[in-house]
Design a protein around this motif. Structure first.
Motif, PDB file in Angstrom:
ATOM      1  N   GLU A  37       0.840  -1.190   0.000  1.00 57.46           N
ATOM      2  CA  GLU A  37       0.000   0.000   0.000  1.00 57.46           C
ATOM      3  C   GLU A  37       0.881   1.247   0.000  1.00 57.46           C
ATOM      4  N   LYS A  38       0.519   2.211  -0.833  1.00 55.57           N
ATOM      5  CA  LYS A  38       1.209   3.496  -0.888  1.00 55.57           C
ATOM      6  C   LYS A  38       0.163   4.546  -1.239  1.00 55.57           C
ATOM      7  N   GLU A  39       0.011   5.516  -0.335  1.00 53.82           N
ATOM      8  CA  GLU A  39      -0.993   6.563  -0.502  1.00 53.82           C
ATOM      9  C   GLU A  39      -2.359   5.904  -0.715  1.00 53.82           C
ATOM     10  N   ASP A  40      -3.048   6.222  -1.789  1.00 52.40           N
ATOM     11  CA  ASP A  40      -4.372   5.638  -2.042  1.00 52.40           C
ATOM     12  C   ASP A  40      -4.304   4.386  -2.913  1.00 52.40           C
ATOM     13  N   ASN A  41      -3.128   3.866  -3.136  1.00 52.40           N
ATOM     14  CA  ASN A  41      -2.934   2.697  -3.989  1.00 52.40           C
ATOM     15  C   ASN A  41      -2.701   1.468  -3.127  1.00 52.40           C
ATOM     16  N   ARG A  42      -3.370   0.376  -3.491  1.00 52.84           N
ATOM     17  CA  ARG A  42      -3.263  -0.847  -2.714  1.00 52.84           C
ATOM     18  C   ARG A  42      -3.325  -2.044  -3.662  1.00 52.84           C
ATOM     19  N   VAL A  43      -2.477  -3.038  -3.395  1.00 50.27           N
ATOM     20  CA  VAL A  43      -2.501  -4.300  -4.127  1.00 50.27           C
ATOM     21  C   VAL A  43      -2.568  -5.406  -3.085  1.00 50.27           C
ATOM     22  N   LEU A  44      -3.582  -6.255  -3.211  1.00 46.71           N
ATOM     23  CA  LEU A  44      -3.829  -7.344  -2.280  1.00 46.71           C
ATOM     24  C   LEU A  44      -3.809  -8.647  -3.072  1.00 46.71           C
ATOM     25  N   VAL A  45      -2.948  -9.578  -2.670  1.00 50.11           N
ATOM     26  CA  VAL A  45      -2.747 -10.819  -3.413  1.00 50.11           C
ATOM     27  C   VAL A  45      -3.071 -12.023  -2.527  1.00 50.11           C
ATOM     28  N   PHE A  46      -3.838 -12.953  -3.090  1.00 55.31           N
ATOM     29  CA  PHE A  46      -4.135 -14.238  -2.458  1.00 55.31           C
ATOM     30  C   PHE A  46      -3.560 -15.301  -3.392  1.00 55.31           C
ATOM     31  N   ALA A  47      -2.713 -16.196  -2.869  1.00 54.09           N
ATOM     32  CA  ALA A  47      -2.109 -17.226  -3.713  1.00 54.09           C
ATOM     33  C   ALA A  47      -2.152 -18.582  -3.013  1.00 54.09           C
ATOM     34  N   ASN A  48      -2.687 -19.571  -3.713  1.00 55.17           N
ATOM     35  CA  ASN A  48      -2.708 -20.941  -3.217  1.00 55.17           C
ATOM     36  C   ASN A  48      -1.468 -21.639  -3.760  1.00 55.17           C
ATOM     37  N   LEU A  49      -0.566 -22.017  -2.878  1.00 52.79           N
ATOM     38  CA  LEU A  49       0.694 -22.629  -3.279  1.00 52.79           C
ATOM     39  C   LEU A  49       0.646 -24.151  -3.157  1.00 52.79           C
ATOM     40  N   SER A  50      -0.536 -24.719  -3.412  1.00 48.82           N
ATOM     41  CA  SER A  50      -0.683 -26.171  -3.309  1.00 48.82           C
ATOM     42  C   SER A  50      -1.502 -26.715  -4.476  1.00 48.82           C
ATOM     43  N   ASP A  51      -1.501 -28.028  -4.572  1.00 51.46           N
ATOM     44  CA  ASP A  51      -2.241 -28.694  -5.644  1.00 51.46           C
ATOM     45  C   ASP A  51      -3.660 -29.070  -5.216  1.00 51.46           C
ATOM     46  N   LYS A  52      -4.138 -28.467  -4.127  1.00 44.65           N
ATOM     47  CA  LYS A  52      -5.494 -28.730  -3.640  1.00 44.65           C
ATOM     48  C   LYS A  52      -6.273 -27.421  -3.520  1.00 44.65           C
ATOM     49  N   GLU A  53      -7.548 -27.474  -3.858  1.00 45.99           N
ATOM     50  CA  GLU A  53      -8.414 -26.301  -3.703  1.00 45.99           C
ATOM     51  C   GLU A  53      -8.491 -25.932  -2.222  1.00 45.99           C
ATOM     52  N   VAL A  54      -8.554 -24.641  -1.943  1.00 49.61           N
ATOM     53  CA  VAL A  54      -8.689 -24.185  -0.553  1.00 49.61           C
ATOM     54  C   VAL A  54      -9.865 -23.226  -0.438  1.00 49.61           C
ATOM     55  N   ASN A  55     -10.451 -23.256   0.738  1.00 49.06           N
ATOM     56  CA  ASN A  55     -11.556 -22.364   1.073  1.00 49.06           C
ATOM     57  C   ASN A  55     -11.295 -21.931   2.513  1.00 49.06           C
ATOM     58  N   LEU A  56     -10.969 -20.662   2.717  1.00 50.85           N
ATOM     59  CA  LEU A  56     -10.622 -20.236   4.058  1.00 50.85           C
ATOM     60  C   LEU A  56     -11.063 -18.803   4.310  1.00 50.85           C
ATOM     61  N   GLU A  57     -11.099 -18.471   5.587  1.00 53.30           N
ATOM     62  CA  GLU A  57     -11.447 -17.115   5.986  1.00 53.30           C
ATOM     63  C   GLU A  57     -10.164 -16.324   6.184  1.00 53.30           C
TER      64      GLU A  57
END
Length: 109
Positions: free
Chosen positions: A50-70
């Motif tokens: 995040e910088k000033e009004d700019n934001r980048v949010l990344v979610f990455a699954n690093l596995s070979d299985k589907e994930v569902n999480l909070e």
């Protein structure tokens, strides 16, 4: 750069464009610091820059299985654009995220 006809060229062009246009991803002191968000799955990486009004949010699954999480997004909830689809999404304080095997999503603000 000669992009030719490479299978992932649109993917890389998009990432390069995002890096050049979003101040959060600028180099060194000109960009935002990285903040890792703790999740209850060692195979999922969630981070924010995040910088000033700019934001980048990344979610990455690093596995070979589907994930569902909070994912706890305290202080980072709100409206974002999905980087690839350009659709507006509203992320909640406790956001449920479903990622396919090796899947990822990039949200920008």
């Amino acid at each position: 750069m000669d992009w030719g006809n490479f299978p992932k060229q649109d993917f890389y062009k998009g990432l390069i464009r995002l890096k050049k246009e979003n101040k959060a991803l600028f180099n060194g002191e000109h960009g935002g610091n990285i903040k890792f968000i703790n999740v209850k799955n060692d195979n999922v990486l969630v981070f924010l820059r995040e910088k000033e009004d700019n934001r980048v949010l990344v979610f990455a699954n690093l596995s070979d299985k589907e994930v569902n999480l909070e994912v706890p997004l305290d202080g980072y909830a709100g409206k974002y654009k999905d980087f690839y689809s350009n659709e507006t999404v509203k992320l909640m304080k406790n956001q449920t995220v479903k990622l396919s095997a090796w899947g990822y999503v990039i949200y920008v603000k």
